[in-house]
Design a protein around this motif. Structure first.
Motif, PDB file in Angstrom:
ATOM      1  N   HIS A  18      31.858  13.770  16.514  1.00 30.78           N
ATOM      2  CA  HIS A  18      33.074  12.998  16.218  1.00 30.78           C
ATOM      3  C   HIS A  18      34.284  13.911  16.404  1.00 30.78           C
ATOM      4  N   GLY A  19      35.469  13.324  16.295  1.00 34.60           N
ATOM      5  CA  GLY A  19      36.708  14.045  16.608  1.00 34.60           C
ATOM      6  C   GLY A  19      36.825  15.408  15.954  1.00 34.60           C
ATOM      7  N   ILE A  38      45.102  17.666  16.547  1.00 36.18           N
ATOM      8  CA  ILE A  38      44.527  16.331  16.750  1.00 36.18           C
ATOM      9  C   ILE A  38      45.210  15.612  17.925  1.00 36.18           C
ATOM     10  N   GLY A  39      46.536  15.774  18.016  1.00 35.51           N
ATOM     11  CA  GLY A  39      47.262  15.127  19.125  1.00 35.51           C
ATOM     12  C   GLY A  39      46.776  15.629  20.476  1.00 35.51           C
ATOM     13  N   SER A  40      46.544  16.949  20.590  1.00 36.69           N
ATOM     14  CA  SER A  40      46.071  17.497  21.866  1.00 36.69           C
ATOM     15  C   SER A  40      44.662  17.014  22.154  1.00 36.69           C
ATOM     16  N   TYR A  42      43.146  14.236  21.225  1.00 40.63           N
ATOM     17  CA  TYR A  42      43.032  12.843  21.666  1.00 40.63           C
ATOM     18  C   TYR A  42      43.738  12.608  23.003  1.00 40.63           C
ATOM     19  N   GLY A  43      44.653  13.496  23.379  1.00 45.60           N
ATOM     20  CA  GLY A  43      45.157  13.461  24.751  1.00 45.60           C
ATOM     21  C   GLY A  43      44.034  13.780  25.722  1.00 45.60           C
ATOM     22  N   LEU A  45      40.678  13.646  25.076  1.00 44.86           N
ATOM     23  CA  LEU A  45      39.603  12.644  25.027  1.00 44.86           C
ATOM     24  C   LEU A  45      39.993  11.415  25.838  1.00 44.86           C
ATOM     25  N   ASP A  46      41.276  11.005  25.728  1.00 44.87           N
ATOM     26  CA  ASP A  46      41.740   9.837  26.479  1.00 44.87           C
ATOM     27  C   ASP A  46      41.589  10.073  27.981  1.00 44.87           C
ATOM     28  N   ARG A  47      41.989  11.274  28.431  1.00 43.37           N
ATOM     29  CA  ARG A  47      41.882  11.561  29.866  1.00 43.37           C
ATOM     30  C   ARG A  47      40.422  11.633  30.309  1.00 43.37           C
ATOM     31  N   ALA A  49      37.895  10.172  28.921  1.00 48.01           N
ATOM     32  CA  ALA A  49      37.313   8.828  28.886  1.00 48.01           C
ATOM     33  C   ALA A  49      37.788   8.019  30.088  1.00 48.01           C
ATOM     34  N   THR A  50      39.096   8.177  30.464  1.00 46.97           N
ATOM     35  CA  THR A  50      39.619   7.465  31.639  1.00 46.97           C
ATOM     36  C   THR A  50      38.871   7.897  32.895  1.00 46.97           C
ATOM     37  N   ARG A  68      33.989   7.948  14.815  1.00 47.47           N
ATOM     38  CA  ARG A  68      33.440   7.587  16.123  1.00 47.47           C
ATOM     39  C   ARG A  68      32.900   8.843  16.802  1.00 47.47           C
ATOM     40  N   TYR A  70      31.338  10.781  20.168  1.00 48.03           N
ATOM     41  CA  TYR A  70      31.450  10.737  21.638  1.00 48.03           C
ATOM     42  C   TYR A  70      30.324  11.536  22.261  1.00 48.03           C
TER      43      TYR A  70
END
Lengths: 107, 499
Positions: A18-19, A38-40, A42-43, A45-47, A49-50, A68, A70
């Motif tokens: 998890h995160g 945390i901000g970095s 999820y930046g 993880l978003d990329r 995941a994309t 969650r 991953y």
């Protein structure tokens, strides 16, 4: 692939996390040098995941919140393996040029 | 039962775009709360109830928000368009800086006789500078060229570092000659910060086109502008005016090129032009002169640019949510605010109280005598007065220096001199062609001031207009620099009332 993305993928290579688990694992892997905010995270993880390199695995309840988890996708494993080979090759060259025995010998 | 810590973190997360929050917010909050806790129940309760997210955590959210709004490849279309528009706008501004640097490089070459042309006119050269500082000053200005090329080639960090270095001359100039901060903020600082749009997710820059753009803009913009400035008819074409004209031309060209076939790239460019027009508009308003003729020219440039932006970007502007033209109340409110801003700006300018207009940059005979005097200075006494025989001298548009002055040697009175003026970003340069018979006397006064570490004063109609340590005097031309635009216009009207 950036160093941080490499560390995050490596953190997920042996199982889903998890995160905050990823943050801790990355700190451990880098011997405390990289502490992801945390901000970095999820930046990243978003990329990832994309680019379909990671995907959600499962949700687990913890202290009244959902965590969650991953995991790496097939593409994620391939990308990580490619990057690892590349980085290992560079490392071997560095060791050789410094006149040192290979990294394996140092283990 | 969520405490302050979670509430504050969620408030920070509101910076992120909605689509992103829907997907990630709960997960981010969970991870953040996990990371904040220590394992000691008492301490954790305190943290949860009263804690605040640390500054580095907040900074990471702000950085993430910037990255998401300036979307890269794979971002939702709106955010990608926004990202591309900002990237294009940054490239255009950097291109403008690089072109300007190339232009001044070309003028330097002209001055040194590289092109086999007769010597360039004085108004093109600005102040003659000597010595290592001037060399450093110019060299730092040329750094824009390197910064631009670095950015195009994808070395964002390098480009940012060099651009910060290149800002130094503008900053030093502003600290010395207080003027409008609009240029420094809008065209130096904001673009350097906006280079954050070139993050790792951004598509690569189209290198060939942007590299080619530099020589093209040098040939198509810098060379004509230098030629117009050399001809001396440029009072309406100061830097903000030139930018208005260029943005107007770009909007009209773009509107013609994409007419009837709007696509993704054309939307990006329309937004780019809107951003550039907004920055240019603010810059133009901040540098509008009080002089009615110049004010009229400036406002005309502004209105024409606004019309051109509307022609090119009307569909984008109409689709912009906060504007929502379908709601008459909101439209009326926006129009009202715009009218109030224009009225206030106009009232402010007219209130400053100028009456007759006069401007010229063509050489004309000075209508009043110009007195050049060497001065020595003394600081004020602790009581605030001046030592015997010394007096303070007020200079329009310049803050009180805290010094007292006394005449040093014999002044020179120029009764017949030819004057040319040249607008710069922070006021005017006046070039006074000194008659050959007076040249030796002027040189003596300027040298006296220089040698005694004193000042040279320029007095017209009994009023001192400039009081400066170094007054450039070369080739029979005396350069007077008036940083305050309104004082410069007042002096211009005295020296050249007819124009």
């Amino acid at each position: 692939m950036t160093g941080q993305a490499f560390l995050v993928l490596t953190a997920l290579a042996d199982g889903s996390r998890h995160g905050y688990g990823i943050v801790q694992e990355v700190a451990g892997l880098s011997e405390g040098r990289v502490h992801l905010k945390i901000g970095s995270l999820y930046g990243l993880l978003d990329r990832l995941a994309t680019d379909k390199l990671i995907e959600p695995d499962r949700d687990e309840a913890h202290d009244g919140r959902l965590r969650r988890y991953y995991r790496l996708t097939r593409d994620g494993r391939l990308a990580l393996a490619e990057e690892a080979v590349l980085r290992a090759a560079t490392a071997r060259v560095a060791w050789a040029r410094l006149g040192l025995p290979g990294p394996e010998a140092a283990e | 039962m969520s405490g302050d810590l979670e509430r504050r973190y969620r408030r920070a997360l509101r910076l992120l775009p909605g689509y992103y929050r829907r997907q990630w917010e709960e997960d981010m909050v969970a991870a953040f709360m996990d990371s904040s806790l220590t394992g000691d129940p008492e301490e954790d309760e305190l943290i949860t109830d009263y804690g605040r997210p640390s500054w580095p955590e907040l900074a990471s959210v702000v950085a993430l928000a910037a990255r998401l709004y300036l979307g890269g490849t794979g971002a939702p279309r709106r955010y990608f368009t926004c990202g591309q528009a900002v990237r294009n706008a940054v490239l255009v501004v950097m291109l403008a800086h690089a072109t300007q640097a190339l232009g001044s490089f070309a003028v330097l070459g002209w001055e040194r006789g590289l092109f086999g042309l007769p010597a360039p006119p004085a108004q093109l050269l600005g102040e003659p500078w000597e010595g290592i500082w001037a060399g450093t000053w110019y060299a730092v200005g040329y750094a824009w060229i390197v910064a631009y090329i670095a950015l195009v080639l994808g070395y964002r960090g390098t480009a940012q570092a060099i651009a910060v270095l290149a800002i130094v001359p503008d900053l030093v100039y502003l600290l010395h000659y207080p003027g409008s901060w609009a240029w420094l903020i809008l065209f130096d600082l904001v673009p350097v910060l906006a280079m954050a749009a070139f993050h790792s997710g951004a598509p690569p820059v189209a290198r060939r086109s942007w590299l080619l753009a530099l020589p093209v803009s040098f040939a198509a913009v810098a060379v004509p502008v230098i030629a117009i400035q050399a001809s001396g008819r440029v009072s309406w074409l100061d830097r903000p005016g030139l930018f208005c004209v260029l943005v107007t031309l770009a909007c009209l060209t773009h509107a013609l090129v994409v007419r009837g076939r709007p696509g993704t790239a054309s939307r990006q460019w329309s937004l780019t032009l809107i951003l550039l027009a907004a920055a240019t508009g603010i810059y133009q308003i901040a540098s509008l002169a009080v002089d009615p003729h110049l004010l009229a020219a400036g406002v005309t440039e502004l209105l024409v640019m606004a019309a051109a932006v509307a022609v090119d970007g009307h569909s984008l502007i109409a689709a912009w949510k906060p504007l929502d033209l379908r709601r008459p109340a909101r439209l009326a409110a926006l129009l009202g605010i715009a009218a109030a801003v224009v009225a206030l700006a106009g009232a402010g300018h007219w209130h400053s109280g100028t009456t007759t207009g006069a401007r010229t940059t063509r050489p004309s005979q000075a209508a009043a005598s110009i007195v050049v005097t060497a001065m020595v200075s003394q600081p004020r006494t602790p009581a605030g007065g001046c030592p015997a025989a010394y007096a303070t001298i007020p200079v329009p548009g310049v803050d009180d220096s805290g010094l007292c002055f006394r005449q040093d040697g014999t002044p020179v009175t120029l009764t017949s001199a030819e004057v040319t003026s040249n607008p710069t970003d922070n006021g005017y340069l006046f070039f006074v062609t000194v008659p050959a018979s007076e040249a030796a006397a002027v040189k003596a006064v300027v040298t006296t001031a220089y040698v005694s570490h004193g000042f040279t004063s320029i007095t017209v109609n009994g009023k001192t207009w400039e009081l400066t340590k170094v007054t450039p005097f070369a080739g029979g031309q005396l350069v007077i620099q008036i940083p305050d635009k309104n004082a410069a216009h007042e002096l211009l009207r005295i020296l050249v009332p007819s124009s």
